[in-house]
Design a protein around this motif. Structure first.
Motif, mmCIF file in Angstrom:
data_model
loop_
_atom_site.group_PDB
_atom_site.id
_atom_site.type_symbol
_atom_site.label_atom_id
_atom_site.label_comp_id
_atom_site.label_asym_id
_atom_site.label_seq_id
_atom_site.Cartn_x
_atom_site.Cartn_y
_atom_site.Cartn_z
ATOM 1 N N MET A 78 0.830 -1.207 0.000
ATOM 2 C CA MET A 78 0.000 0.000 0.000
ATOM 3 C C MET A 78 0.865 1.258 0.000
ATOM 4 S SD MET A 78 -3.052 1.183 2.584
ATOM 5 C CE MET A 78 -1.913 1.677 3.862
ATOM 6 N N TRP A 79 1.952 1.254 0.753
ATOM 7 C CA TRP A 79 2.837 2.422 0.772
ATOM 8 C C TRP A 79 3.445 2.666 -0.615
ATOM 9 C CZ3 TRP A 79 5.405 -0.034 5.644
ATOM 10 C CH2 TRP A 79 4.575 0.157 6.748
ATOM 11 N N GLU A 80 3.788 1.581 -1.302
ATOM 12 C CA GLU A 80 4.282 1.717 -2.675
ATOM 13 C C GLU A 80 3.198 2.328 -3.560
ATOM 14 O OE1 GLU A 80 7.074 0.180 -4.561
ATOM 15 O OE2 GLU A 80 8.244 -0.520 -2.849
ATOM 16 N N GLU A 81 1.975 1.838 -3.425
ATOM 17 C CA GLU A 81 0.865 2.350 -4.234
ATOM 18 C C GLU A 81 0.586 3.819 -3.925
ATOM 19 O OE1 GLU A 81 -2.452 -0.192 -3.614
ATOM 20 O OE2 GLU A 81 -1.410 -1.987 -4.335
ATOM 21 N N THR A 82 0.733 4.194 -2.663
ATOM 22 C CA THR A 82 0.514 5.592 -2.281
ATOM 23 C C THR A 82 1.475 6.510 -3.024
ATOM 24 O OG1 THR A 82 -0.299 4.983 -0.082
ATOM 25 C CG2 THR A 82 0.554 7.221 -0.355
ATOM 26 N N TYR A 83 2.749 6.104 -3.083
ATOM 27 C CA TYR A 83 3.728 6.928 -3.798
ATOM 28 C C TYR A 83 3.456 6.917 -5.303
ATOM 29 C CZ TYR A 83 8.125 8.983 -5.287
ATOM 30 O OH TYR A 83 9.063 9.805 -5.862
ATOM 31 N N HIS A 84 3.073 5.762 -5.829
ATOM 32 C CA HIS A 84 2.756 5.678 -7.249
ATOM 33 C C HIS A 84 1.591 6.610 -7.593
ATOM 34 C CE1 HIS A 84 2.002 3.971 -11.233
ATOM 35 N NE2 HIS A 84 0.725 3.866 -10.882
ATOM 36 N N THR A 85 0.562 6.597 -6.753
ATOM 37 C CA THR A 85 -0.597 7.469 -6.993
ATOM 38 C C THR A 85 -0.193 8.929 -6.943
ATOM 39 O OG1 THR A 85 -2.111 5.827 -6.081
ATOM 40 C CG2 THR A 85 -2.887 8.109 -6.152
ATOM 41 N N TYR A 86 0.630 9.290 -5.953
ATOM 42 C CA TYR A 86 1.113 10.669 -5.843
ATOM 43 C C TYR A 86 1.846 11.099 -7.117
ATOM 44 C CZ TYR A 86 5.026 13.847 -5.153
ATOM 45 O OH TYR A 86 5.975 14.822 -5.355
ATOM 46 N N THR A 87 2.837 10.316 -7.562
ATOM 47 C CA THR A 87 3.616 10.724 -8.743
ATOM 48 C C THR A 87 2.746 10.751 -9.994
ATOM 49 O OG1 THR A 87 4.368 8.431 -9.062
ATOM 50 C CG2 THR A 87 5.813 9.912 -7.834
ATOM 51 N N LYS A 88 1.833 9.797 -10.114
ATOM 52 C CA LYS A 88 0.956 9.755 -11.291
ATOM 53 C C LYS A 88 0.083 10.996 -11.368
ATOM 54 C CE LYS A 88 -2.214 6.535 -13.649
ATOM 55 N NZ LYS A 88 -3.388 7.384 -13.876
ATOM 56 N N ARG A 89 -0.526 11.350 -10.244
ATOM 57 C CA ARG A 89 -1.401 12.526 -10.262
ATOM 58 C C ARG A 89 -0.617 13.813 -10.501
ATOM 59 N NH1 ARG A 89 -5.739 13.208 -5.694
ATOM 60 N NH2 ARG A 89 -6.148 14.979 -7.088
ATOM 61 N N ILE A 90 0.536 13.928 -9.855
ATOM 62 C CA ILE A 90 1.341 15.137 -10.032
ATOM 63 C C ILE A 90 1.832 15.248 -11.472
ATOM 64 C CG2 ILE A 90 3.548 16.230 -9.442
ATOM 65 C CD1 ILE A 90 1.513 16.711 -7.297
ATOM 66 N N ASN A 91 2.387 14.161 -11.999
ATOM 67 C CA ASN A 91 2.934 14.209 -13.354
ATOM 68 C C ASN A 91 1.853 14.464 -14.390
ATOM 69 O OD1 ASN A 91 5.311 13.595 -12.068
ATOM 70 N ND2 ASN A 91 5.607 11.601 -13.028
ATOM 71 N N GLU A 92 0.698 13.806 -14.229
ATOM 72 C CA GLU A 92 -0.397 14.025 -15.180
ATOM 73 C C GLU A 92 -0.924 15.453 -15.092
ATOM 74 O OE1 GLU A 92 -3.260 11.009 -14.364
ATOM 75 O OE2 GLU A 92 -2.206 9.462 -15.530
ATOM 76 N N THR A 93 -0.966 15.989 -13.887
ATOM 77 C CA THR A 93 -1.425 17.377 -13.728
ATOM 78 C C THR A 93 -0.476 18.338 -14.424
ATOM 79 O OG1 THR A 93 -2.514 16.896 -11.615
ATOM 80 C CG2 THR A 93 -1.890 19.194 -12.036
ATOM 81 N N ILE A 94 0.827 18.178 -14.173
ATOM 82 C CA ILE A 94 1.811 19.086 -14.765
ATOM 83 C C ILE A 94 1.817 18.962 -16.281
ATOM 84 C CG2 ILE A 94 4.292 19.551 -14.968
ATOM 85 C CD1 ILE A 94 4.532 18.734 -11.992
ATOM 86 N N HIS A 95 1.905 17.747 -16.799
ATOM 87 C CA HIS A 95 2.016 17.570 -18.247
ATOM 88 C C HIS A 95 0.693 17.782 -18.962
ATOM 89 C CE1 HIS A 95 5.955 15.116 -17.658
ATOM 90 N NE2 HIS A 95 6.180 16.413 -17.748
ATOM 91 N N GLY A 96 -0.405 17.757 -18.219
ATOM 92 C CA GLY A 96 -1.673 18.129 -18.815
ATOM 93 C C GLY A 96 -1.775 19.622 -19.083
ATOM 94 N N ILE A 97 -0.998 20.395 -18.357
ATOM 95 C CA ILE A 97 -0.986 21.853 -18.541
ATOM 96 C C ILE A 97 0.167 22.275 -19.455
ATOM 97 C CG2 ILE A 97 -0.773 24.081 -17.361
ATOM 98 C CD1 ILE A 97 -1.868 22.618 -14.836
ATOM 99 N N LYS A 98 1.340 21.715 -19.204
ATOM 100 C CA LYS A 98 2.522 22.065 -19.998
ATOM 101 C C LYS A 98 3.266 20.778 -20.325
ATOM 102 C CE LYS A 98 4.649 25.920 -19.195
ATOM 103 N NZ LYS A 98 5.537 26.994 -18.632
ATOM 104 N N ARG A 99 3.054 20.304 -21.535
ATOM 105 C CA ARG A 99 3.630 19.034 -21.956
ATOM 106 C C ARG A 99 5.159 19.081 -21.922
ATOM 107 N NH1 ARG A 99 2.499 16.278 -27.887
ATOM 108 N NH2 ARG A 99 3.506 14.261 -27.477
ATOM 109 N N ASN A 100 5.760 17.981 -21.455
ATOM 110 C CA ASN A 100 7.220 17.796 -21.447
ATOM 111 C C ASN A 100 7.959 18.699 -20.459
ATOM 112 O OD1 ASN A 100 7.008 15.833 -23.484
ATOM 113 N ND2 ASN A 100 7.100 17.402 -25.088
ATOM 114 N N LEU A 101 7.257 19.337 -19.549
ATOM 115 C CA LEU A 101 7.944 20.135 -18.544
ATOM 116 C C LEU A 101 8.758 19.200 -17.643
ATOM 117 C CD1 LEU A 101 8.081 23.146 -17.605
ATOM 118 C CD2 LEU A 101 6.423 22.531 -15.845
#
Length: 657
Positions: free
Chosen positions: A186-209
């Motif tokens: 679960m701790w691994e999944e928590t970090y995976h969820t965090y990075t996925k949401r952050i990365n998708e949020t950033i690249h959804g606004i500014k691709r390849n940042l």
């Protein structure tokens, strides 16, 4: 990626007035130019939780009355300096007091970082709570509102947590917080969820940042975690607890991953958060050169004064190092390491196996890298996903647990002509009943005596033959048919105990053979002790000479040979686009100051350093860089030889084909 970055901290209490009151675009730009900085990580949110810009997703620092983030970005961009933006992700002290239920807890409900709210310090958030929603909005606001050249998120990683959100989630899955295996997943999944949401949020606004999630260390063997970033920044402040062993070990692994890498040190005498502390300029010269020699760009940590005034002493210090980096960049762009030895990282194998209860020994990789550096071998640090075939020798240090996959990869490597150097329990089969490969010896279990002694059957370079004490546990091995013995193991009269002890420390050797200490077979060489752990913890000269002898036996025709002193470091980097190799020579001798701080101050010149490099292709010229001074050389029988007459700190020698 830019080579000359500054990582600018600004963790500033709300109790300080006049935040940014002395900020000046002109002075900010002057200091960046004085420091020869081409990229600076500026701050949107600090560990105290405050925003340094007008914000709807967060609260702006109550003592700040203008957009400091925007002003810094504008000032830097005017002089062609990039501005990645820093966001404190794991810490937010303002919010911690408002939402303490979102914080990481252990089984006893103790908090992470600061132990309570009656002590000064920060408290870390669990990403399995509504805090992640808050953080995502803060990140999105910055990316939408500012012309950031990257996002740096700090204090993140896989975290143990028993907060009530984690307890509730594991119970919803039909498990129990006392089930450690399920909690780890679960701790691994928590970090995976965090990075996925952050990365998708950033690249959804500014691709390849560019995005980097900083946990203070790139875990060897966890490529899945490394590739959650667009590049790597190797935080490694020698005086801040990392020491001078950490960066070369980390960098020799990171360069194998095919990602852009920055080596991050600091201008501080000690570590982050220090105001008024400065290391010697020679230390920064050496540390930035070490980054270049390992295929990395450079990042130097600084901390801005609350008033917003850049410190001239700091940027003069940084500028002294970056003046040299700037002159060397042409020979350090798009390089790859030339290596013939691979150190299979114990940390990487521990990550790969995820074995419950496996003893994690932080010294194994450190000791191995230290011997390889001091022996001036060309090496990479590898994990289980690495292609083994390019190397001539693979080191299995001390405690490598075997597996079906490792057996397959090693067998293919040996079939291609490779050799192994194994020590301790490495090299045993999965059941740990016998050797998995032919080291010219039979494994007969653990030796009873500890410490024991090694009597070499080869001449040491600096010492006469003797029975040398070995402090780590030994394996009992006997010579197999066709095996070659390079030394014997001797036991002590008895182990130190209540009624059987002798002298101040340990009992002497019986001076009688008790087994083989080092053996050689068709697959390689085996050493019966945890020699790499021992070298990291004891630093005994005979241990280094044992390992260097074994490697010289396995590599009779080394790619590079030099008379560089032990504290010197050499690497060989290929630059295919320019059809050249760059041989880096570095030398500095850290000394201890204070209670336990390694510092570099004096950089003594070295003279007449000889280098011989195997190169089958004809070399057109050899010259010093960045001086562009030709260097006399010879090339015969596939060996290029040259002598560097005098240099200090760092010298690049270019072999132009």
């Amino acid at each position: 990626m830019r080579f000359r970055q500054v990582h600018l901290d600004f963790h500033t209490s709300e109790a300080i007035e006049g935040i940014g009151s002395s900020f000046s675009k002109k002075q900010f730009q002057e200091m960046l130019m004085l420091g020869r900085v081409d990229s600076i990580t500026v701050f949107a949110k600090c560990h105290h939780g405050w925003a340094y810009h007008p914000s709807e997703a967060n609260d702006m620092h109550p003592q700040l009355d203008f957009d400091l983030l925007g002003a810094q970005i504008e000032a830097a961009h005017e002089i062609n300096v990039l501005t990645p933006v820093y966001i404190s992700a794991g810490l937010d002290e303002k919010l911690a007091r408002r939402r303490p239920q979102w914080l990481i807890r252990d089984q006893q409900e103790k908090l992470n970082w600061a132990s309570d709210f009656m002590s000064a310090g920060y408290h870390q958030f669990c990403m399995n709570t509504p805090y992640l929603d808050v953080l995502v909005e803060q990140v999105a606001e910055v990316v939408r509102s500012y012309d950031a050249d990257g996002i740096f998120l700090d204090i993140v990683g896989i975290r143990k947590c028993y907060c009530q959100f984690c307890v509730a989630k594991i119970r919803e899955r039909g498990s129990d917080p006392r089930n450690l295996a399920d909690m780890k997943l679960m701790w691994e999944e928590t970090y995976h969820t965090y990075t996925k949401r952050i990365n998708e949020t950033i690249h959804g606004i500014k691709r390849n940042l560019p995005i980097f999630h900083n946990s203070g260390h790139i875990t060897r063997g966890r490529r899945d975690l490394a590739h959650k970033n667009t590049h790597l920044e190797l935080e490694s402040l020698p005086t801040g607890g990392w020491g001078y062993d950490h960066f070369p070990l980390s960098a020799r692994y990171a360069q194998t991953l095919g990602m852009n890498v920055l080596g991050m040190t600091g201008k501080f005498h000690e570590s982050w958060g220090e105001f008024g502390g400065y290391k010697h300029p020679n230390a920064l010269r050496y540390e930035t050169a070490l980054s270049l020699a390992n295929g990395s760009g450079c990042s130097i940590g600084d901390q801005l004064h609350p008033a917003g005034l850049m410190d001239k002493a700091t940027y003069s210090l940084i500028g002294a190092a970056y003046k040299e980096v700037e002159a060397k960049e042409a020979w350090c762009t798009d390089t790859s390491a030339i290596s013939e030895i691979a150190l299979l990282s114990f940390e990487a194998i521990s990550s790969f196996t995820r074995a419950e209860g496996q003893r994690v020994n932080k010294y194994v990789d450190v000791g191995a890298a230290r011997v390889l550096l001091e022996g001036h071998f060309l090496f990479d640090v590898i994990d289980m996903e690495t292609d083994f075939s390019p190397y001539k020798v693979i080191i299995l240090p001390d405690a490598i647990v075997n597996s079906d996959l490792l057996m397959q990869k090693i067998n293919a490597f040996l079939a291609g002509g490779g050799k192994l150097l194994a020590s301790g329990k490495s090299g045993l089969d999965e059941e740990e009943t016998s050797f998995a490969w032919d080291f010219g010896a039979n494994w007969n279990g653990m030796a009873d005596s500890c410490p024991s002694y090694f009597l070499p059957e080869f001449p040491l370079q600096a010492l006469e033959q003797a029975s040398f004490v070995m402090y780590t546990e030994a394996q009992h091995i006997s010579l197999a048919d066709a095996g070659i013995a390079h030394g014997t193991r001797e036991d002590s009269y008895f182990n130190r105990d209540l009624f059987t002890f002798c002298s101040h420390r340990h009992t002497p050797s019986t001076l009688q053979p008790a087994g083989i200490g080092m053996s050689e077979g068709k697959d390689g060489i085996y050493i019966a002790w945890n020699v790499f752990e021992e070298y990291a913890t004891k630093g005994s000269l005979h241990v280094k000479e044992m390992v260097c002898f074994a490697l010289d036996q396995l590599l009779p025709n080394k790619k590079l040979v030099t008379n560089l002193p032990a504290q010197g470091i050499t690497t060989l980097q290929a630059q295919p686009a320019a059809n050249r190799w760059i041989n880096h020579l570095l030398y500095a001798a850290p000394v201890k100051r204070g209670l336990d701080i390694e510092v570099i101050e004096d950089l003594l010149p070295l003279r007449n350093i000889e280098v011989a490099i195997e190169a089958q292709e004809a070399v057109q010229e050899v010259y010093l860089a960045p001086q562009l001074a030709p260097l006399p050389f010879t090339q015969a029988d596939g060996i290029v030889r040259y002598t560097v007459p005098e240099w200090a700190c760092h010298q690049m020698i270019v072999l132009q084909f």
